[in-house]
Write a protein that holds these residues in place. Sequence first.
Motif, mmCIF file in Angstrom:
data_model
loop_
_atom_site.group_PDB
_atom_site.id
_atom_site.type_symbol
_atom_site.label_atom_id
_atom_site.label_comp_id
_atom_site.label_asym_id
_atom_site.label_seq_id
_atom_site.Cartn_x
_atom_site.Cartn_y
_atom_site.Cartn_z
ATOM 1 N N TYR A 170 1.053 -1.515 0.168
ATOM 2 C CA TYR A 170 0.152 0.025 -0.149
ATOM 3 C C TYR A 170 0.542 1.442 0.202
ATOM 4 O O TYR A 170 1.808 1.257 0.092
ATOM 5 N N TYR A 171 0.635 2.682 -0.650
ATOM 6 C CA TYR A 171 1.090 3.621 -0.644
ATOM 7 C C TYR A 171 0.507 4.497 -1.053
ATOM 8 O O TYR A 171 -1.235 4.545 -2.296
ATOM 9 N N SER A 172 0.634 5.728 -1.121
ATOM 10 C CA SER A 172 -0.092 7.350 -1.169
ATOM 11 C C SER A 172 0.366 7.835 -2.794
ATOM 12 O O SER A 172 1.765 7.503 -3.017
ATOM 13 N N ARG A 173 -0.356 7.414 -3.506
ATOM 14 C CA ARG A 173 0.506 8.184 -5.138
ATOM 15 C C ARG A 173 0.515 9.863 -4.758
ATOM 16 O O ARG A 173 -0.173 10.729 -4.481
ATOM 17 N N LYS A 174 1.081 9.836 -5.413
ATOM 18 C CA LYS A 174 2.083 11.347 -5.596
ATOM 19 C C LYS A 174 1.309 11.741 -6.778
ATOM 20 O O LYS A 174 0.734 11.429 -7.612
ATOM 21 N N LYS A 175 1.660 13.471 -6.640
ATOM 22 C CA LYS A 175 1.635 14.556 -7.823
ATOM 23 C C LYS A 175 2.370 14.247 -8.913
ATOM 24 O O LYS A 175 3.368 13.076 -8.567
ATOM 25 N N ARG A 176 2.211 14.194 -9.891
ATOM 26 C CA ARG A 176 2.980 14.394 -10.916
ATOM 27 C C ARG A 176 4.228 15.232 -11.035
ATOM 28 O O ARG A 176 3.799 16.751 -11.020
ATOM 29 N N PHE A 177 5.880 14.847 -10.901
ATOM 30 C CA PHE A 177 6.711 16.111 -10.307
ATOM 31 C C PHE A 177 6.832 17.189 -11.427
ATOM 32 O O PHE A 177 7.288 17.892 -11.635
ATOM 33 N N ALA A 178 6.483 16.625 -12.638
ATOM 34 C CA ALA A 178 6.926 17.439 -13.665
ATOM 35 C C ALA A 178 5.195 16.774 -15.044
ATOM 36 O O ALA A 178 5.299 15.550 -14.930
ATOM 37 N N GLY A 179 5.627 17.710 -16.815
ATOM 38 C CA GLY A 179 4.457 16.820 -17.461
ATOM 39 C C GLY A 179 3.471 17.290 -17.172
ATOM 40 O O GLY A 179 3.036 17.269 -16.186
ATOM 41 N N GLU A 180 2.555 16.647 -18.207
ATOM 42 C CA GLU A 180 1.273 16.213 -18.080
ATOM 43 C C GLU A 180 0.772 15.215 -17.983
ATOM 44 O O GLU A 180 1.155 13.940 -19.069
ATOM 45 N N THR A 181 0.018 14.894 -17.597
ATOM 46 C CA THR A 181 -0.963 13.373 -18.236
ATOM 47 C C THR A 181 -0.574 12.869 -19.642
ATOM 48 O O THR A 181 -1.798 14.210 -20.362
ATOM 49 N N LYS A 182 -1.144 12.225 -20.039
ATOM 50 C CA LYS A 182 -1.460 11.918 -20.725
ATOM 51 C C LYS A 182 -2.987 11.341 -21.333
ATOM 52 O O LYS A 182 -3.145 10.380 -22.119
ATOM 53 N N TYR A 183 -3.862 10.750 -20.143
ATOM 54 C CA TYR A 183 -4.762 10.508 -20.272
ATOM 55 C C TYR A 183 -6.504 11.807 -19.953
ATOM 56 O O TYR A 183 -6.022 12.474 -18.321
ATOM 57 N N SER A 184 -6.489 11.948 -20.908
ATOM 58 C CA SER A 184 -7.801 13.202 -21.310
ATOM 59 C C SER A 184 -9.468 12.160 -20.501
ATOM 60 O O SER A 184 -9.167 11.089 -20.275
ATOM 61 N N PHE A 185 -9.495 13.112 -20.473
ATOM 62 C CA PHE A 185 -11.294 12.480 -19.362
ATOM 63 C C PHE A 185 -11.545 11.717 -20.565
ATOM 64 O O PHE A 185 -11.885 10.057 -20.895
ATOM 65 N N TRP A 186 -11.526 11.770 -21.855
ATOM 66 C CA TRP A 186 -12.066 11.011 -23.149
ATOM 67 C C TRP A 186 -11.555 9.270 -23.381
ATOM 68 O O TRP A 186 -11.851 8.788 -23.403
ATOM 69 N N LYS A 187 -9.900 9.707 -22.853
ATOM 70 C CA LYS A 187 -8.949 8.755 -22.984
ATOM 71 C C LYS A 187 -9.530 8.120 -22.103
ATOM 72 O O LYS A 187 -9.856 6.714 -21.908
#
Length: 327
Positions: free
Chosen positions: A211-228
């Motif tokens: 178990y772990y707590s997921r961090k925020k991205r440290f750089a760049g942006e997500t490749k998953y848009s809402f529609w993806k």
Amino acid sequence: MIEIKKTERNLNQLPSLALIVPCYNESETIAFCSEKLNEILELLIHKKKIAQTSYILFVDDGSKDSTWEDIKQLSLKCNKIWGLKLSGNRGQQTAMIAGLVFVDVDINITIDADLQDNIACIEQMVEKYLQGAEIVYGVRNDRSNDHFLKRFTAHTFYSVMNYLGVNQIPNHSEFRLLSKYVTQCFLKYTEKNIYIRGIISSTGFKTDKVYYSRKKRFAGETKYSFWKLINLAIEAITSFSVIPLRIISFLGIFTCIFSVFAMIYSLLSKLYDIAIPGWTSTTLSIFFLCGVQLLSLGVIGEYIGKIYIEVKNRPRYFIEEMIKNKS
Ligand code: UDP
Ligand code: MG
């Protein structure tokens, strides 16, 4: 009688580990990611938990930025860094499959390039493997770093999948350890429309979780848009269950029963002369029934589309370049 266990391990030898990292336009994260993962590998090698031959495999999923050049540069500096370049963008799942096909190690761990998953868990995962688990899932213990929409869609998705009888681990993404034998079993699933998480959990081998707590991205942006994300959810549901088709049949039966009552009602109202020529009710029912029919056709179309893709049996991906380093 000689008992042969397929998952038997060679206890005289340390297991070799490959960290598989799918990357799509990750030039901002790749250097930091390789540095951190390499530190973990060196630590585990030093602690004599994994073999010296362990390595990191970056799978470039047809990036448009300098990701592949960066991987090449990093691999020149460090022999623990290997690379695989797909000829085009095929999506995270396919990039991971390409990595799983490529590696020939005792254990592999898939992890995202943005290091949102806690890399300290890698050691715990290896330990759980050494204690006997064949699959170790990284599971998030909270979703506070996700925005509302992502939390909501994730919750709805897990509820629907659960209702459809797909047994999967909630709050587990793609951060996962697989043993060599489970990887070989998984690769026997040759369908093109594949939902890795669902399949792995249906294989039935001995599993464990960290178990772990997921961090925020440290750089760049997500490749998953809402529609993806919506597309991924539809793929996952239709690749695992035909229940949506059955729901359509039930909807059809209920609509028929309802229309019998409606017919009786309209005949009686005609007979007793209380029929009011109702425009609203007619249009409403036309709209409603058209909606139901279009939705039903859409669902059937989804499945026919899947059959079409599977029948063509096209290759999942092509490898354009690869970098193998000697350890
Ligand atoms: N990724 C990929 N191909 C894609 C989209 C994403 O290989 O088409 C990789 C991406 O580079 C990252 C991982 O999959 O290493 C997860 O993507 P992301 O961080 O954008 O997803 P999120 O964490 O937002 O769900
Ligand atoms: Mg991410």
